[in-house]
Design a protein around this motif. Structure first.
Motif: not given
Length: 235
Positions: A1-4, A97-105
């Protein structure tokens, strides 16, 4: 399952605000008993969807440690750069270093303290499943003129498709970092994050917000910002 995907905020605040004509950077000017940047940060800290806030500051900044959020557990200070794009890129590099590439900024100007909670909510909820991302803005209402470089009108510009670009501007961490890397490498000192995305061929989505999301640039903007904060019930 992909991470939200998570949501993070980045606040570039390494500028000195020369147009203000102030002895201190505009983000530290007093606005109804708090600094401008404290009002700005309060909006994101109050939103439980925001996992953390990265603030990019001048390495020699001597004001930050006296602010209310200097030691807040969800706020991280990083060194800014010569231009806004460098500051945002530095923040994204540390955040990676603490977030994922697919996270929103969500990148937001430090000198925009009047962002409404409703606008932040609309931005996040509209874009959370978007393929590209986007930004807050408002359609241009005034007649637009192009300067000929000598102080006279060269032409009247058709305004029907023109927008004022505001912040926050919301993009995926990995893609925005790639876009800013490419812009900086090409010597393109883009003035907003959407411009960096556009250079890679993406078309960010425009989301209409409120005109009170003003950017404090000149001295006369401070009393107007105070009025807007009063109208919002924030002071």
């Amino acid at each position: 399952m992909s991470q939200t995907p998570a949501f993070w905020a980045v606040i570039p605040a390494a500028g000195v605000g020369r147009r203000m004509g102030s002895a201190i950077p505009k983000q530290y000017l007093d606005l109804a008993g708090q600094t401008v940047i404290e009002h700005t940060l309060a909006r994101f800290i109050a939103d439980e969807r925001i996992s953390g806030v990265v603030v990019a500051l001048d390495p020699a900044d001597g004001y930050w440690n006296d602010t209310a959020f200097a030691t807040h557990p969800r706020v991280l200070r990083v060194d800014g750069g010569a231009e806004r794009c460098h500051s945002v890129l530095n923040a994204l590099t540390v955040l990676a270093n603490r977030a994922h590439e697919q996270d929103w900024v969500l990148v937001h100007d430090a000198a925009r303290p009047c962002l409404q909670a409703a606008d932040l909510d609309r931005l996040i909820e509209t874009l959370r499943d978007d393929a590209v991302g986007g930004l807050l803005g408002i359609p241009v209402r005034d007649t637009m003129k192009r300067n000929d470089g000598m102080g006279r009108i060269a032409e009247t510009v058709e305004r029907s498709s023109l927008w004022h670009a505001y912040t926050p501007q919301m993009f995926r961490l990995g893609l925005l970092r790639q876009a800013l890397d490419a812009a900086v490498a090409a010597g393109a000192l883009v003035t907003d994050d959407a411009s960096a995305m556009e250079r890679l061929g993406y078309a960010p989505r425009l989301i209409e917000g409120h005109a009170d999301n003003l950017k404090i640039t000149r001295a006369e903007d401070l009393p107007l910002a105070r009025f807007y904060l009063q109208q919002q019930g924030r002071i």
